[in-house]
Design a protein around this motif. Sequence first.
Motif, PDB file in Angstrom:
ATOM      1  N   UNK A 223     -27.488  -3.555   7.490  1.00 49.63           N
ATOM      2  CA  UNK A 223     -26.096  -3.278   7.868  1.00 49.63           C
ATOM      3  C   UNK A 223     -25.701  -1.849   7.543  1.00 49.63           C
TER       4      UNK A 223
ATOM      5  N   UNK B 179     -27.443   0.457   9.896  1.00 45.95           N
ATOM      6  CA  UNK B 179     -26.831   0.384  11.235  1.00 45.95           C
ATOM      7  C   UNK B 179     -25.595   1.269  11.284  1.00 45.95           C
TER       8      UNK B 179
ATOM      9  N   UNK C  55     -24.900   4.629  13.419  1.00 50.16           N
ATOM     10  CA  UNK C  55     -23.759   4.707  14.332  1.00 50.16           C
ATOM     11  C   UNK C  55     -22.932   5.957  14.051  1.00 50.16           C
TER      12      UNK C  55
ATOM     13  N   UNK D 149     -22.094   8.930  16.706  1.00 47.00           N
ATOM     14  CA  UNK D 149     -20.753   9.411  17.025  1.00 47.00           C
ATOM     15  C   UNK D 149     -20.669  10.915  16.854  1.00 47.00           C
ATOM     16  N   UNK D 150     -21.356  11.435  15.823  1.00 45.90           N
ATOM     17  CA  UNK D 150     -21.276  12.874  15.566  1.00 45.90           C
ATOM     18  C   UNK D 150     -22.071  13.644  16.620  1.00 45.90           C
ATOM     19  N   UNK D 151     -23.222  13.109  16.999  1.00 45.94           N
ATOM     20  CA  UNK D 151     -24.052  13.818  17.977  1.00 45.94           C
ATOM     21  C   UNK D 151     -23.411  13.848  19.353  1.00 45.94           C
ATOM     22  N   UNK D 152     -22.659  12.800  19.695  1.00 46.69           N
ATOM     23  CA  UNK D 152     -21.871  12.876  20.913  1.00 46.69           C
ATOM     24  C   UNK D 152     -22.497  12.268  22.150  1.00 46.69           C
TER      25      UNK D 152
ATOM     26  N   UNK E 205     -31.563   0.477  11.940  1.00 47.07           N
ATOM     27  CA  UNK E 205     -31.651  -0.899  11.444  1.00 47.07           C
ATOM     28  C   UNK E 205     -33.099  -1.381  11.510  1.00 47.07           C
TER      29      UNK E 205
ATOM     30  N   UNK F  25     -24.677   8.802  23.837  1.00 48.86           N
ATOM     31  CA  UNK F  25     -24.375   7.382  23.898  1.00 48.86           C
ATOM     32  C   UNK F  25     -24.290   6.817  22.482  1.00 48.86           C
ATOM     33  N   UNK F  26     -23.403   5.854  22.264  1.00 49.27           N
ATOM     34  CA  UNK F  26     -23.310   5.215  20.955  1.00 49.27           C
ATOM     35  C   UNK F  26     -24.339   4.098  20.861  1.00 49.27           C
ATOM     36  N   UNK F  27     -25.076   4.038  19.778  1.00 50.71           N
ATOM     37  CA  UNK F  27     -25.966   2.896  19.587  1.00 50.71           C
ATOM     38  C   UNK F  27     -27.428   3.170  19.339  1.00 50.71           C
ATOM     39  N   UNK F  28     -28.045   4.212  19.950  1.00 53.39           N
ATOM     40  CA  UNK F  28     -29.497   4.361  19.769  1.00 53.39           C
ATOM     41  C   UNK F  28     -29.912   4.541  18.314  1.00 53.39           C
ATOM     42  N   UNK F  29     -29.167   5.355  17.572  1.00 52.92           N
ATOM     43  CA  UNK F  29     -29.552   5.571  16.176  1.00 52.92           C
ATOM     44  C   UNK F  29     -29.236   4.343  15.330  1.00 52.92           C
ATOM     45  N   UNK F  30     -28.161   3.633  15.678  1.00 58.09           N
ATOM     46  CA  UNK F  30     -27.854   2.397  14.957  1.00 58.09           C
ATOM     47  C   UNK F  30     -29.022   1.431  15.106  1.00 58.09           C
ATOM     48  N   UNK F  31     -29.536   1.344  16.335  1.00 57.46           N
ATOM     49  CA  UNK F  31     -30.690   0.484  16.596  1.00 57.46           C
ATOM     50  C   UNK F  31     -31.906   0.958  15.800  1.00 57.46           C
TER      51      UNK F  31
END
Lengths: 280, 165
Positions: free
Chosen positions: B57, B60, B64, B68-71, B82, B73-79
């Motif tokens: 968590x 993740x 995220x 958001x900072x890189x600007x 995790x 799509x949201x989600x690839x780094x969260x994926x």
Amino acid sequence: MVGLVLAAALLMLVDSRLGLLGSGRAMLTDASAPFYWLGSLPGRMAGWFGEVFASRDTLVAENRALRAEALVLRARAQRLAGLSAENLRLRELLNSTALLEENVLVSEIIGISPDPGLQLALIDKGSSSGVQAGQAVIDASGLFGQVIEAGISSSRVLLITDSTHAVPAQVVRNGVRVVVEGNGRIDRLDVDYVAPTMDVRPGDLLVSSGLGQRFPGGYPVGVVESVTNDPGEPFSVVSARPSAQLDRSRHILVLINPGPASPELVLPPAPPAPTTDVSP
Amino acid sequence: MSRGVAATPASLWFAAVAALLLAVTPLPLWIAPARPDWLTLLVVYWVLRAPRQVGMGFAWLLGLALDAICGGMLGPRALAMSVVAYAALVLRARMLHHTLPQQMAEVFLLSACAQLLLRWAQGFTGHTGVESGFLMGSLTAAFCWPVVSMQVGSRRRLEAWDGAA
């Protein structure tokens, strides 16, 4: 584990394909500005120390160089006023629409996205200064990119070299229309769909053509570097170097909503009416 | 139970913000591709040190935040993060017994997985500009690991803490 992966996948889908996060993304733009500001603090401190402790001779020399440059630019601007007046008259003779006059907003780059796969910059002006998504951005030497997200006090700019970006352009020498695409490298642009019979040569200057309604016409995009013809391929492989100093510029100009050029600004005062027309 | 092994909220926040700042600090163009993968280093560090408090968590949310900072799509780094946290949790007991070069190799592999996932996810939005040197950051992260691992604490201490908790 599975839940988090699914959540990430769902987020990617919602964000990139469905575009449901419109205003939320603008807020994220504002929220990420402090990170860039703090992250670049060491570099800016070094620059600040350099300015504070610069010797007097350096400053005098710099001042002199800037004065000389200002003089040259003012002299060029004098000629420009005359030329634009003449251009407007000729366009009126041809019954074509008046050229649009662009208002520009000077802005500073706060940070460049650290992701090597994205070519994004964060600038320090947002919707409170009139910046909107879709506006074109230029620097001192050419087309820089376009605003894709406008927060309140900061915005994100997609550079023309991003691999998802394309600019309609034309060759200055002969007016051939081309599409200039980014390929993810900051010093390289691809010119697409150039048939081997088209007259495009190394050294040609490409300017934005104004087609596509996104970028105003006439701004330098790049200079053709190489043209490779492969007889087995339907199109030539043409690469160009961006005109804008994408990796160096600190200050950029956002082209705010263009309004119609006011003729009284450009045209000289109307000549006095001939005496024969005056009623007695 | 050793107090030094637990993660305080303050230290978690500090480390997360520091990693995000290091991840966006401007670097000269020639060295930027070799920017160490700070996020993977941080996640592996916390998973080895405090697996009860820091898990997928946290990773993740950290991913995220950088998305958001890189600007993009949201989600690839969260994926990706995790997945790194999951793999690190699975590998943790073995990594504690491994020598430093082995741990460096594991950090490199975890980071390389994260980078591959990231590029793969970005490919969905049409980003094709993947350079051949995109694993440079993983390599430099592996070489940063000896410094980071000094802060993890000795295996004996971690295991003693694991047994006590």
